[in-house]
Design a protein around this motif. Structure first.
Motif, PDB file in Angstrom:
ATOM      1  N   ALA A   1      26.815  47.760  41.412  1.00  0.00           N
ATOM      2  CA  ALA A   1      27.270  47.324  40.089  1.00  0.00           C
ATOM      3  C   ALA A   1      26.556  48.084  38.974  1.00  0.00           C
TER       4      ALA A   1
ATOM      5  N   THR B   1      32.363  46.063  33.832  1.00  0.00           N
ATOM      6  CA  THR B   1      32.802  45.299  35.011  1.00  0.00           C
ATOM      7  C   THR B   1      34.317  45.336  35.205  1.00  0.00           C
TER       8      THR B   1
ATOM      9  N   GLN C   1      27.879  41.043  34.932  1.00  0.00           N
ATOM     10  CA  GLN C   1      26.560  41.654  34.855  1.00  0.00           C
ATOM     11  C   GLN C   1      25.772  40.871  33.802  1.00  0.00           C
TER      12      GLN C   1
ATOM     13  N   ARG D   1      35.939  45.281  38.761  1.00  0.00           N
ATOM     14  CA  ARG D   1      35.731  44.000  39.429  1.00  0.00           C
ATOM     15  C   ARG D   1      36.625  42.928  38.801  1.00  0.00           C
TER      16      ARG D   1
END
Length: 862
Positions: free
Chosen positions: A763, A135, A95, A138
């Motif tokens: 996200a 994150t 991000q 991910r």
């Protein structure tokens, strides 16, 4: 000083530094390998991770003398086609990207030691590297994918080229708030089309992980009919031509970037497309209606002839800009609603992205500022000579916020700061500590305050109720904690001031830099870099003012870097707050009255006093006065809380605390009424089909009503903010012996109207959920001795990868106006978890954070 020889990424470097200088600063500031980041200086955040003889090491904790004779590898030295880097791109992990070099290096070390790690192995290895953007899930997917080896090839990124005079430039003329934007050919352009076919989209917003460097140019590309591969991005300078046409200010906040610029960017792109089509039609001598733009070309439909945008740019630049171009229909979109790979990820994965802290200027000095340790304290004495005796220190200058030490290196500046030996007065609030704060909050709850909303006859309804429910909630001050600490590079000359900064507030930074430099606005240039997180902290310009003041005083470029300790102790915090709520139920268990009182400091009193509603602070009561639940008798009191602690905008602002109190209290009311929490909410939302649909969607996803094992519970919460409705269910287990809470899964249903880029939208919700969970379980600013006691990640930890649950996101699109996504995922998390804890254990947690101690205390009271 000593000559130190280092082998980094296969090259040998000779540097003259003090032997105890942390390897981090040699890598970054002496050698310019800026992919390795500074985050804390105590080895607790992992952003500085490098490989030393193949092992992951925190470079902030390794003196350079210990690194001699070892093979050091930074993010730049890991091949671009390494499976980890390819997996990071494939899974679209980053991000803001600031922590990602540390994450990637740590992951490379993990796979070199364990080629097929389990989830537990991944969590053990990666838990030392923080990600404020959330994150983690991910990251785990990327590591598993890299281990499996099924990866696409990474694609290179073409850098933007300079745009010449033969290009088509189109932008917006300065427009007053509420005015109609006028499109024009202007040097302050938003879209540039050059003869080589490159389309450059100038972004007037800050990229801090929310994906605007992809979403906004994607909107342009789709409306224009461009090839995505030909689109480039630049960040706009601060200026009137780049102010948000809706808000009238150049700023990034309030989850407004995409929703405010969606239509203006489409109109600009449609105008450019119309000009290109017109230029092609004129070149061929055919009607415009026979031509259309697609794939970076204008095509003559009857003959198939085509001219590229680059070939048409010069001719189109001589045409008038249409003010009311025809926009494409939704069925014509190629990218919008589907998405493209994020444009900034390859650079973030390879350590090429330039954040504010990565800025350099010839002849610059580094600066560090000593600030008061307590509120209202003043420097009684200090010894500038001792600081000047530190090798490399060039000057010591007093500035508005404290005393600045300027030096040839950051390590010399920090040593000089310590050598000053500043003696401070006691300050204005010597009694200020955690106990004093809590006592003051509870005392303020005894006050009536001012009425922010009053519907029906609350007192009468409560007095005649069959059952009354009362609760008190307390939430702490919170710090923003972007992993990139505050910093700025400023250079003030006689007739010009340049500032390079990670800022969310270009307009404010422009004003502040002009004031501090004594120059006119048109002599000041604010260069926005990528941001290593923002979360509202970079809506302030205190760090910009400091850098400009120092540069003006010393006459040199100044690179100011705050330590993590400075960042924690000089924040503009999320307001502390205390709430009392009284609810009344009738004989049928229906909610007939609600009396709600909140005690909180005012944000607007400092930053937007003109928008105060008398004594009422709008952020303090947001999510309360506009609550969706239908209550016939409803009253909201606001009690201003006077305190020395500066407060500011924190991700989701007042919704970050009011969602907790409202949704926890709704759950308590549901329990008192004997109704299921979902059923109770649906009744309160009678006639609100949009929200009812959302609650039913999340209930379906999580299996609401299905049995769970002993000690496991589900909790529901819903909130509306920034134009977006979010419903969440948390699935949580509670160890009644230790008070430990484990959040296993969080289900989200989101209605933001139209989704522009689904993966970036997902996200943002994932990141908001995990930041909200971090605040719910772990975060609170502590005070002592009249100032902030919190100092670093050893006493203000964030959520880590092993604590991050699975987050399931479902978008329930609607025809409603587009809402924001950067913030709405955060507010429902804490109440969903608290309500799940009650479902699992019977304990009501009314104070945040939800520590094991807090859970054990709540278990005693149940």
């Amino acid at each position: 000083m000593a000559n130190v020889s280092l082998e980094i990424n296969g090259d040998t470097y000779e540097v003259d530094v003090e032997p105890d200088t942390p390897l981090l600063w040699v890598i970054r500031e002496h050698l310019g390998l800026t992919g390795t980041k500074y985050g804390c200086g105590i080895g607790r955040c992992g952003t500085c991770t490098v490989l030393v003889d193949g092992k992951a090491r925190r470079s902030c904790q390794m003196p350079v003398k210990q690194a001699q004779g070892k093979k050091i590898v930074t993010i730049e030295g890991i091949p671009e086609d390494h499976p980890i880097k390819r997996a990071w791109v494939a899974e679209q992990v980053p991000q803001c990207g600031y922590c990602q070099p540390g994450q990637i290096v740590q992951a490379v070390a993990l796979l070199s030691e364990n080629p097929n790690p389990s989830d537990a192995d991944i969590e053990r290895s990666m838990r030392g590297v923080l990600c404020r953007c959330g994150t983690y899930r991910r990251i785990k997917r990327a590591i598993r994918r890299a281990a499996e080896g099924d990866l696409p090839l990474s694609e290179g990124v073409i850098s933007s080229k300079s745009v010449g005079a033969d290009s088509l430039f189109i932008g917006l003329l300065p427009t007053p708030p509420g005015g109609v934007p006028v499109m024009a050919k202007t040097k302050d352009s938003w879209i540039k089309i050059s003869p080589d076919g490159i389309i450059t989209v100038v972004i007037p917003k800050s990229e801090m992980g929310q994906g605007v460097a992809t979403s906004l140019p994607m909107i342009v590309a789709d409306e224009l009919g461009a090839e995505w591969e030909k689109v480039r991005v630049e960040f706009a300078l601060a200026g009137d031509s780049y102010k948000d046409p809706v808000r009238g200010v150049q700023i990034t906040g309030g989850s407004t970037s995409v929703r405010n610029l969606f239509v203006p960017l489409r109109k600009l792109a449609a105008a450019a497309r119309t000009m290109l089509v017109r230029a092609a039609a004129q070149s061929w001598g055919v009607p415009e209606g026979e031509c259309h733009a697609f794939g970076g070309k204008v095509i003559h439909k009857p003959t198939g002839r085509a001219l590229s945008f680059g070939e048409l740019a010069s001719k189109a630049s001589n045409l008038e800009v249409p003010q009311d171009p025809t926009l494409k229909g939704e069925g014509e979109f190629i990218f919008i609603g589907k998405g493209v790979p994020r444009a900034d990820i390859p650079d973030k994965v390879n350590g090429r992205t330039r954040f504010g802290i990565d800025s350099f200027h010839d002849g610059m000095l580094y600066a560090s500022v000593v600030r008061p340790p307590a509120y209202g304290a003043k420097p009684a004495s200090y010894d500038p000579k001792k600081a000047a005796d530190i090798p490399g220190v060039r000057s010591v200058v007093p500035i508005t916020s404290g005393i600045a030490v300027c030096a040839d290196s950051i390590e010399a500046a920090w040593k000089g700061r310590k050598a000053l030996e500043v003696q401070w007065s006691d300050g204005n609030w010597p009694q200020w500590n955690d106990d004093h704060l809590n006592d003051a909050l509870m005392k303020h709850l005894e006050s009536n305050g001012v009425i922010a909303k009053n519907e029906g006859s609350v007192d009468e309804a409560i007095s005649g109720a069959r059952k009354k429910v009362e609760a008190t909630y307390i939430l702490p001050y919170l710090s923003h904690v972007p992993l990139e600490p505050m910093n700025a590079l400023a250079y003030v000359k006689e007739d010009r001031c340049d500032v390079w900064a990670s800022t969310q507030a270009q307009s404010l930074s422009h004003i502040v830099a002009a004031e501090a430099s004594g120059l006119k606005m048109d002599q000041v240039f604010i260069h926005t870099t990528y941001l290593g997180g923002g979360f509202g902290r970079r809506l302030e310009a205190d760090f910009v003012r400091e850098a400009v003041e120092i540069s003006k005083l010393v006459g040199k470029p100044i690179k100011l870097i705050w330590t993590r300790e400075e960042d924690f102790k000089n924040d503009f915090y999320r307001p502390v707050n205390a709430t009392s709520a009284v609810g009344a139920l009738d004989a049928d268990g229906k909610l007939i009255a609600w009396d709600h009182k909140i005690v909180a400091p005012s944000i607007y009193a400092r930053v937007r006093p003109q928008e105060m509603a008398g004594e009422i602070d709008p952020p303090a009561v947001e999510g309360l006065v506009n609550m969706d639940y239908q209550v016939p008798n409803f009253r909201v009191h606001y009690v201003p809380f006077e305190a020395p602690v500066p407060v500011g905008f924190w991700r989701s602002v007042g919704s970050s605390h009011n969602a907790f109190t409202v949704e926890c209290f709704v759950d308590e009311l549901a329990h008192a009424s004997g109704k299921d929490p979902l059923e109770f909410r649906l009744e309160l939302l009678e006639g609100n089909y949009r929200v009812q649909r959302l609650l039913k969607a999340v209930a379906e996803d999580c299996g609401w009503g299905k049995s769970l094992p002993e000690g496991v519970g589900r909790g529901l919460a819903y909130h509306f903010c920034f134009g977006t409705h979010v419903a969440q269910v948390a699935e949580v287990s509670v160890d009644k012996g230790t008070g430990t809470v484990k959040v296993h899964r969080i289900f989200c249903a989101v209605d933001c109207g139209k989704v522009v880029h689904p993966d970036i939208a997902r996200a943002q919700i994932e990141g908001g959920v995990l930041m909200g969970l971090s605040a719910a379980l772990k975060e609170a600013v502590s005070f002592d001795g009249g100032g902030v006691a919190t100092s670093n990640f050893d006493n203000y930890d964030l959520l880590r990868i092993h604590e991050a649950p699975e987050v399931n996101v479902r978008f329930v699109e609607s025809d409603a106006p587009m809402g924001g996504l950067g913030e709405p995922g955060l507010p429902p998390v804490a109440p969903a978890v608290a309500n799940a804890i009650f479902a699992a254990s019977g304990a009501r947690v009314r104070h945040l954070p939800i520590t094991p101690e807090a859970v054990l205390e709540a278990l005693k009271k149940k």
